[in-house]
Scaffold this active site. Sequence first.
Site, PDB file in Angstrom:
ATOM      1  N   GLY A 167      47.124  24.678  43.012  1.00 13.69           N
ATOM      2  CA  GLY A 167      46.570  23.689  43.934  1.00 13.69           C
ATOM      3  C   GLY A 167      46.311  22.355  43.243  1.00 13.69           C
ATOM      4  N   THR A 197      46.034  30.770  37.616  1.00 15.39           N
ATOM      5  CA  THR A 197      46.138  32.210  37.854  1.00 15.39           C
ATOM      6  C   THR A 197      47.575  32.625  38.159  1.00 15.39           C
ATOM      7  OG1 THR A 197      43.888  32.290  38.672  1.00 15.39           O
ATOM      8  CG2 THR A 197      45.311  34.111  39.307  1.00 15.39           C
ATOM      9  N   CYS A 198      48.225  31.916  39.055  1.00 12.88           N
ATOM     10  CA  CYS A 198      49.561  32.325  39.504  1.00 12.88           C
ATOM     11  C   CYS A 198      50.531  32.467  38.334  1.00 12.88           C
ATOM     12  CB  CYS A 198      50.099  31.320  40.518  1.00 12.88           C
ATOM     13  SG  CYS A 198      51.825  31.613  40.936  1.00 12.88           S
ATOM     14  N   CYS A 247      50.578  36.028  39.960  1.00 10.13           N
ATOM     15  CA  CYS A 247      51.847  36.279  40.664  1.00 10.13           C
ATOM     16  C   CYS A 247      53.059  36.417  39.744  1.00 10.13           C
ATOM     17  CB  CYS A 247      52.152  35.146  41.634  1.00 10.13           C
ATOM     18  SG  CYS A 247      50.718  34.500  42.483  1.00 10.13           S
ATOM     19  N   ALA A 269      35.835  20.600  32.130  1.00  5.36           N
ATOM     20  CA  ALA A 269      35.208  19.430  32.747  1.00  5.36           C
ATOM     21  C   ALA A 269      34.073  19.897  33.652  1.00  5.36           C
ATOM     22  CB  ALA A 269      36.233  18.656  33.559  1.00  5.36           C
ATOM     23  N   GLY A 328      41.216  49.051  46.338  1.00  4.80           N
ATOM     24  CA  GLY A 328      42.285  49.388  47.287  1.00  4.80           C
ATOM     25  C   GLY A 328      42.943  48.166  47.877  1.00  4.80           C
ATOM     26  N   TYR A 335      45.189  44.241  47.340  1.00  3.09           N
ATOM     27  CA  TYR A 335      46.506  43.818  46.846  1.00  3.09           C
ATOM     28  C   TYR A 335      46.695  44.220  45.377  1.00  3.09           C
ATOM     29  CZ  TYR A 335      47.502  39.965  50.294  1.00  3.09           C
ATOM     30  OH  TYR A 335      47.781  39.198  51.389  1.00  3.09           O
ATOM     31  N   GLU A 338      49.221  47.061  43.877  1.00  3.56           N
ATOM     32  CA  GLU A 338      50.397  46.580  43.147  1.00  3.56           C
ATOM     33  C   GLU A 338      50.425  47.166  41.733  1.00  3.56           C
ATOM     34  OE1 GLU A 338      50.215  42.301  43.501  1.00  3.56           O
ATOM     35  OE2 GLU A 338      51.134  42.343  45.496  1.00  3.56           O
ATOM     36  N   ARG A 370      42.498  47.420  53.278  1.00  6.00           N
ATOM     37  CA  ARG A 370      41.664  47.059  54.440  1.00  6.00           C
ATOM     38  C   ARG A 370      42.056  45.666  54.927  1.00  6.00           C
ATOM     39  NH1 ARG A 370      36.715  44.596  54.976  1.00  6.00           N
ATOM     40  NH2 ARG A 370      36.267  44.550  52.746  1.00  6.00           N
ATOM     41  N   GLY A 408      38.376  42.807  43.628  1.00  9.03           N
ATOM     42  CA  GLY A 408      38.203  41.510  44.267  1.00  9.03           C
ATOM     43  C   GLY A 408      38.040  40.384  43.266  1.00  9.03           C
ATOM     44  N   ASP A 455      41.595  28.829  45.648  1.00 15.92           N
ATOM     45  CA  ASP A 455      40.705  30.002  45.692  1.00 15.92           C
ATOM     46  C   ASP A 455      39.222  29.653  45.579  1.00 15.92           C
ATOM     47  OD1 ASP A 455      43.072  31.378  45.780  1.00 15.92           O
ATOM     48  OD2 ASP A 455      42.712  32.602  43.995  1.00 15.92           O
ATOM     49  N   GLU A 471      68.391  45.684  60.535  1.00 16.08           N
ATOM     50  CA  GLU A 471      68.940  45.571  61.896  1.00 16.08           C
ATOM     51  C   GLU A 471      68.011  46.250  62.903  1.00 16.08           C
ATOM     52  OE1 GLU A 471      72.592  47.884  62.800  1.00 16.08           O
ATOM     53  OE2 GLU A 471      72.389  48.733  60.797  1.00 16.08           O
TER      54      GLU A 471
HETATM   55  P1  NDP Z   1      40.973  42.381  47.584  1.00  8.70           P
HETATM   56  O1  NDP Z   1      39.840  41.671  48.200  1.00  8.70           O
HETATM   57  O2  NDP Z   1      42.288  42.400  48.249  1.00  8.70           O
HETATM   58  O3  NDP Z   1      40.549  43.884  47.300  1.00  8.70           O
HETATM   59  C1  NDP Z   1      39.381  44.211  46.620  1.00  8.70           C
HETATM   60  C2  NDP Z   1      39.236  45.708  46.628  1.00  8.70           C
HETATM   61  O4  NDP Z   1      38.152  46.094  45.813  1.00  8.70           O
HETATM   62  C3  NDP Z   1      38.967  46.245  48.017  1.00  8.70           C
HETATM   63  O5  NDP Z   1      39.658  47.467  48.147  1.00  8.70           O
HETATM   64  C4  NDP Z   1      37.447  46.457  48.006  1.00  8.70           C
HETATM   65  O6  NDP Z   1      37.002  47.471  48.843  1.00  8.70           O
HETATM   66  C5  NDP Z   1      37.234  46.876  46.574  1.00  8.70           C
HETATM   67  N1  NDP Z   1      35.887  46.568  46.105  1.00  8.70           N
HETATM   68  C6  NDP Z   1      35.203  45.408  46.235  1.00  8.70           C
HETATM   69  N2  NDP Z   1      33.989  45.498  45.666  1.00  8.70           N
HETATM   70  C7  NDP Z   1      33.890  46.740  45.157  1.00  8.70           C
HETATM   71  C8  NDP Z   1      32.871  47.443  44.462  1.00  8.70           C
HETATM   72  N3  NDP Z   1      31.704  46.875  44.186  1.00  8.70           N
HETATM   73  N4  NDP Z   1      33.123  48.721  44.112  1.00  8.70           N
HETATM   74  C9  NDP Z   1      34.303  49.315  44.401  1.00  8.70           C
HETATM   75  N5  NDP Z   1      35.295  48.704  45.061  1.00  8.70           N
HETATM   76  C10 NDP Z   1      35.103  47.433  45.435  1.00  8.70           C
HETATM   77  O7  NDP Z   1      41.051  41.762  46.124  1.00  8.70           O
HETATM   78  P2  NDP Z   1      42.135  41.844  44.977  1.00  8.70           P
HETATM   79  O8  NDP Z   1      41.341  41.781  43.732  1.00  8.70           O
HETATM   80  O9  NDP Z   1      43.078  42.964  45.165  1.00  8.70           O
HETATM   81  O10 NDP Z   1      42.948  40.505  45.183  1.00  8.70           O
HETATM   82  C11 NDP Z   1      42.270  39.252  45.291  1.00  8.70           C
HETATM   83  C12 NDP Z   1      43.030  38.312  46.176  1.00  8.70           C
HETATM   84  O11 NDP Z   1      44.154  37.839  45.470  1.00  8.70           O
HETATM   85  C13 NDP Z   1      43.615  38.975  47.428  1.00  8.70           C
HETATM   86  O12 NDP Z   1      42.714  38.983  48.488  1.00  8.70           O
HETATM   87  C14 NDP Z   1      44.783  38.093  47.726  1.00  8.70           C
HETATM   88  O13 NDP Z   1      44.361  37.013  48.497  1.00  8.70           O
HETATM   89  C15 NDP Z   1      45.224  37.606  46.351  1.00  8.70           C
HETATM   90  N6  NDP Z   1      46.409  38.353  45.881  1.00  8.70           N
HETATM   91  C16 NDP Z   1      47.580  38.250  46.570  1.00  8.70           C
HETATM   92  C17 NDP Z   1      48.692  38.917  46.148  1.00  8.70           C
HETATM   93  C18 NDP Z   1      49.961  38.813  46.913  1.00  8.70           C
HETATM   94  O14 NDP Z   1      50.098  37.907  47.726  1.00  8.70           O
HETATM   95  N7  NDP Z   1      50.918  39.713  46.712  1.00  8.70           N
HETATM   96  C19 NDP Z   1      48.688  39.757  44.961  1.00  8.70           C
HETATM   97  C20 NDP Z   1      47.406  39.815  44.317  1.00  8.70           C
HETATM   98  C21 NDP Z   1      46.321  39.120  44.767  1.00  8.70           C
HETATM   99  P3  NDP Z   1      36.656  47.220  50.398  1.00  8.70           P
HETATM  100  O15 NDP Z   1      37.977  47.152  51.099  1.00  8.70           O
HETATM  101  O16 NDP Z   1      35.879  48.452  50.748  1.00  8.70           O
HETATM  102  O17 NDP Z   1      35.881  45.974  50.454  1.00  8.70           O
END
Ligand code: NDP
Length: 454
Positions: free
Chosen positions: A16, A42-43, A48, A115, A177, A179, A183, A206, A264, A305, A442
């Site tokens: 960005g 990050t990317c 990525c 900065a 669970g 992205y 992955e 989710r 996350g 972000d 298709e």
């Molecule tokens: P996400 O928000 O997608 O997933 C976080 C996961 O961690 C969820 O399953 C969440 O559970 C779980 N979680 C959160 N807090 C806790 C906790 N305290 N204890 C246990 N589990 C927990 O984040 P990611 O880190 O996977 O990715 C970050 C962001 O990066 C994504 O949202 C996306 O925008 C971007 N990204 C995109 C990619 C792509 O385009 N291919 C690839 C990688 C990242 P719950 O569902 O229960 O909240």
Amino acid sequence: MATFDYDLFVIGGGSGGVRAARISAQHGAKVALAEEYRMGGTCVIRGCVPKKLMVFASTYAEHAREARDYGWDLKEGAFDWPMFMGKLRAELNRLEGIYRTNLEKPGVEIFDARATLEDAHTVKLSSGKLFTAKHILIATGGYPFLPGETPGIEHAISSNDVFLLEEQPKSILIVGGGYIACEFACIFNGLGTETHQFYRGAQILRGFDDEARGHIAELMRERGIDLHTGCDVAEMKKQDDGRIWVKGSDGRTGVYDQVLYATGRKPNSHGLGLEEIGVKLGRWGQIEVDAYSQSSVPSIYAVGDVTDRVNLTPVAIREGHAFADTVFGGAPTKADHDCIPSAVFTQPEYGSVGLTEEQAREREEIEVYCAAFRPMQKAFIGREERVLFKLVVSAASRKVLGCHIIAPGAGEMIQLAGVIVKMGGTKEDFDRTVAVHPTMAEEIVLMKQPVRTA
Ligand code: NDP
């Protein structure tokens, strides 16, 4: 009138920030950019790009097994982690260099320093130097969040650390669970690491389409990932041999070479001096901005972000570009966050655009078209793996509200399907289009009857 050292000072050299700096400079602004770590953000450095290269690397063992089943005399070898990582690091260095050059060409001045903000128009570098700017853009991204209260969390690694591991772990537990968790589970499994995954909720991914989530989870298990839902880490301890003993919330125990938390990411806004000068932050530390990326302090903008809108590289790039056009290009432009296609690079990939079935059903009456089948290439060699093509259609307007694809290459397919959905294409537009035969895709123009209405 006050004079400033720069028209724009950008903090953060990721996707960005770099786009905003480059386009602003091309619009004639005098621009500086500070980055405390490595250009590319990050990317490029820990997201990525290295992730996708690892995805590629992790697919070849299965390709080799499939090739054997097609008649090739191939022997399965071992993966040379140090060799791959050496190449990966060289590639990231090359890309970092390109980012630097792309900024230098239009005249952006780069400071390799941290900065922080002194006031609404003043930036202080870690070298002690102070600079003033008419506008300041915060593009500092996010950082991996690990739940600090989990006993033994200090033994876990984050996605940042994966690219720095000297050795391939023989076994790994992945927590989360989303992205990143899904992955990396597929990457490590593909590379031959014994892979386990804990997710605290009922189903992974989710926020995505429920049917697609179930399909992906099943395929991940079929490929050998030991995925446990409804299970979190209760406690971790490091053993004398360096491996990590883990107790799950459901009482199960296991010992792993590495535990990777992908729970996350949080906005990287702390310690910048933002709150001190009145920049409004949200609950998670995200900078609150309007549709033009302007914060509560008029001279301060933020993209990517750190604003926690849609945390994807191409979105940060669009926001950065829109900022530059708005502030320096004489063309006020809102970043468009509607109908953004994206792909989860699991194996196979999951591409989606628009609404999930569940979201669409809440809004209006819908028809659901769905086909899940064994594609020719896999069926021929007895593989059970099924692909999934799904369209969520408005019963009234006939518009395709959502498209979901799970298949090899779904990331590539959804880029094209995304254009149709963004244009407001209808189910009849799909029906009118002649199939490309024989392909998997298709099926997307051949689904005649809805599997359900709601
Ligand atoms: P996400 O928000 O997608 O997933 C976080 C996961 O961690 C969820 O399953 C969440 O559970 C779980 N979680 C959160 N807090 C806790 C906790 N305290 N204890 C246990 N589990 C927990 O984040 P990611 O880190 O996977 O990715 C970050 C962001 O990066 C994504 O949202 C996306 O925008 C971007 N990204 C995109 C990619 C792509 O385009 N291919 C690839 C990688 C990242 P719950 O569902 O229960 O909240």
